[in-house]
Design an enzyme around this catalytic site. Structure first.
Site, mmCIF file in Angstrom:
data_model
loop_
_atom_site.group_PDB
_atom_site.id
_atom_site.type_symbol
_atom_site.label_atom_id
_atom_site.label_comp_id
_atom_site.label_asym_id
_atom_site.label_seq_id
_atom_site.Cartn_x
_atom_site.Cartn_y
_atom_site.Cartn_z
ATOM 1 N N HIS A 126 0.828 -1.208 0.000
ATOM 2 C CA HIS A 126 0.000 0.000 0.000
ATOM 3 C C HIS A 126 0.862 1.258 0.000
ATOM 4 O O HIS A 126 0.578 2.217 -0.716
ATOM 5 C CB HIS A 126 -0.947 -0.009 1.210
ATOM 6 C CG HIS A 126 -2.174 -0.823 0.968
ATOM 7 N ND1 HIS A 126 -2.174 -2.197 1.031
ATOM 8 C CD2 HIS A 126 -3.430 -0.457 0.621
ATOM 9 C CE1 HIS A 126 -3.390 -2.633 0.744
ATOM 10 N NE2 HIS A 126 -4.166 -1.615 0.496
ATOM 11 N N LYS A 158 -8.682 -7.954 9.155
ATOM 12 C CA LYS A 158 -9.218 -8.315 10.459
ATOM 13 C C LYS A 158 -9.316 -7.090 11.351
ATOM 14 O O LYS A 158 -8.549 -6.148 11.189
ATOM 15 C CB LYS A 158 -8.382 -9.400 11.131
ATOM 16 C CG LYS A 158 -7.089 -8.949 11.784
ATOM 17 C CD LYS A 158 -6.500 -10.074 12.600
ATOM 18 C CE LYS A 158 -5.065 -9.787 13.025
ATOM 19 N NZ LYS A 158 -4.923 -8.935 14.189
HETATM 20 S S1 SF4 Z 1 -4.182 -14.733 15.880
HETATM 21 FE FE1 SF4 Z 1 -2.444 -13.664 16.848
HETATM 22 S S2 SF4 Z 1 -0.744 -14.033 15.485
HETATM 23 FE FE2 SF4 Z 1 -2.589 -14.469 14.324
HETATM 24 S S3 SF4 Z 1 -3.155 -12.555 13.283
HETATM 25 FE FE3 SF4 Z 1 -4.218 -12.570 15.256
HETATM 26 S S4 SF4 Z 1 -2.865 -11.441 16.672
HETATM 27 FE FE4 SF4 Z 1 -1.644 -12.045 14.890
#
Ligand code: SF4
Length: 504
Positions: free
Chosen positions: A348, A414
């Site tokens: 990006h 996420k």
């Molecule tokens: S589960 Fe833990 S290691 Fe995996 S993306 Fe989420 S914060 Fe990062």
């Protein structure tokens, strides 16, 4: 006197980092399953199911639970009667073990460590150096704990020098909602209280390696102030309603750890460290008889769950238009099929720099979706290694220039977006979806093909094109700017009814 051979130590460290890349600790699996059974929020329950199914698949396939295979951390308690059969430092031996684990041919792990962190940020290629802590203790054995900590949860670490009269409970309850879902709950919170600033941080990190046992504590009752604090925080943090992946729900933390040490009369240092859905640590003891043997969990330790896609909309990414996404509502569950671009921080940054110089981008983003991920390298017949979502808020500052200038219509990542990114999404009629953080191997099974389209020099951060089939995501910010990470936790906090809901 015990003698520890160099090769035994290195191989034990390498084996332990491989082990934790695909085996969750059994206490985490059991505790998450109990929380799954109790959960009443459908979105949170679905996220927990994905984490549990992913965990079992990773254990069966010996492939990483999460694409972020972490910064390697080692705590070593070396007995004072131990003789070391090596010319190298313990730190060098740990690094050799990490190098061996992360470049393993059968299960290569993602190298995430960058040298020159405020400069060129060059990937060291083998995930070294590890962060190694050594303590000398009486005895003739060597106790080792290794942990792999993902960037999403490490970035949410907090520290404060509180006033002696300040309330730690208030401090934690104010902080947790600001941590959002970047640390991929449900996991644990670990507090280090007292000592000096660095001592508090180290105690919090050590405490995180203890087994999940809050329900035993609740059953027997607290005996110390630290245990009372654990129980109070466990109840009150969960009453915040953040829930799995920040979607709102009954369980945000599976345990709260508290480790204390005496401190100065003028001080109350306190560290708060989260451990995420990819809770990964292993413990072993060397007594001079050879490398450590780690006991693999039994597959019967995992619940047998299946994913329920009833109610999910099927989406063809190859024919998608803004008009179609305008009908989606925040909270809708989708199954994506078709061509999906990937790109994260470095890609990006480079795209935005190219646009500012008036240069043509190497990839046409018109009517495309981009997935924020940095996958693990593929092995055998895999199209791609584990490829879960990375934290989207790091890309927030790029959202406006990218949406305004490229024709991109959707992003997948996420956790929550910030207000500026949400406003850009609304203004441009785009959409933001989330995949489940910590379910990387499961997500990768929906990826049928992968090729690099641009910026190959960026390694795992290159722009790829995935061909996906029924990749499960949830609409987190719809084209009207409604955000599930705001509405979900507020709804569940009100429903749990133990912590007042702030009026904003
Ligand atoms: S589960 Fe833990 S290691 Fe995996 S993306 Fe989420 S914060 Fe990062």
């Amino acid at each position: 006197m015990t003698t520890i051979r160099e090769e035994d130590f290195i191989q034990s460290v390498a084996d332990a980092f491989q082990f934790i890349s695909y085996y969750h600790p059994v206490d985490y699996i059991k505790s998450l399953h109990e929380a799954y059974l109790r959960e009443e929020s459908p979105a949170a329950k679905d996220a927990m199911a994905q984490i549990l199914i992913n965990s079992r698949m990773a254990a069966e396939g010996h492939r990483p639970i999460c694409q972020d295979t972490g910064i390697a951390i080692a705590f070593i308690r070396a007995g004072m009667n131990v003789r070391w059969d090596t010319q190298r430092s313990l730190e060098e031996l740990v690094n050799e073990g990490v190098r061996r684990a992360y470049t393993d041919k059968d299960n290569p792990l993602r190298a995430s460590m960058l040298a020159d962190p405020d400069g060129k940020r060059r990937n060291t290629g083998d995930n070294t150096p590890a962060v190694t802590h050594v303590e000398l203790v009486p005895g003739d054995t060597v106790e080792v704990i290794v942990a792999a900590k993902g960037g999403g949860s490490e970035n949410k670490s907090k520290f404060a020098c509180l006033l002696p009269s300040d309330s730690i409970v208030d401090w934690v309850l104010n902080l947790v909602p600001t941590m959002g879902a970047d640390w991929c709950p449900p996991g644990l919170l670990s507090l280090g209280i007292g000592g000096s600033p660095e001592k508090a941080m180290l105690m919090a990190k050590w405490g995180m390696m203890d087994p999940i046992n809050i329900h035993e504590l609740r059953a027997r009752g607290p005996k110390t102030h630290g245990e009372e604090l654990r129980l109070e925080l466990f109840e009150k943090v969960n009453a915040l309603g953040v829930g799995a992946q920040g979607l709102g729900g009954l369980t945000t933390v599976l345990d709260v750890k508290v480790t204390e040490f005496a401190t100065h009369a003028a001080s109350k240092p306190v560290a708060l460290l989260p451990n995420c859905a990819a809770t990964r640590h292993a413990h072993f003891v060397l007594d001079g008889s050879g490398p450590a043997k780690l006991d693999p969990p039994s597959l019967s330790d995992w619940p047998k769950l299946t994913l329920d896609f009833a109610g999910s909309k099927r989406v063809n990414l190859d024919t998608l238009t803004k008009a179609e996404i305008a009908a989606w509502k925040s909270g809708d569950r989708l199954l994506l099929s078709g061509k999906l671009l990937t790109g994260r921080d470095a890609a990006h940054k480079r795209m935005v720099e190219m646009m500012s110089r008036g240069e043509k981008l190497p990839v046409d983003l018109t009517n495309r979706f981009i997935y924020y991920t940095g996958p693990v390298d593929a092995v055998r017949d895999e199209a791609v290694g584990p490829a879960g979502p990375t934290t989207s808020s790091r890309m927030d500052k790029f959202v406006e220039p990218v949406l305004a200038n490229t024709g991109l219509i959707g992003m997948v990542g996420k956790s929550e977006r910030g207000p500026v990114a949400i406003e850009s999404i609304r203004k441009h009629g785009a959409v933001y979806c989330i995949a489940v953080g910590g379910a990387a191997y499961l997500v990768s099974k929906a990826i049928r093909a992968s090729k690099v389209l641009a910026f190959e020099d960026l390694g795992m951060e290159a722009i790829r094109e995935f061909e996906v089939k029924d990749m499960p995501v949830t609409v987190a910010v719809d084209s009207s700017g409604n955000a599930v990470h705001k509405t979900g936790p507020a709804q569940w906090r009100a429903r749990i009814g133990k912590i007042p809901v702030a009026v904003v």
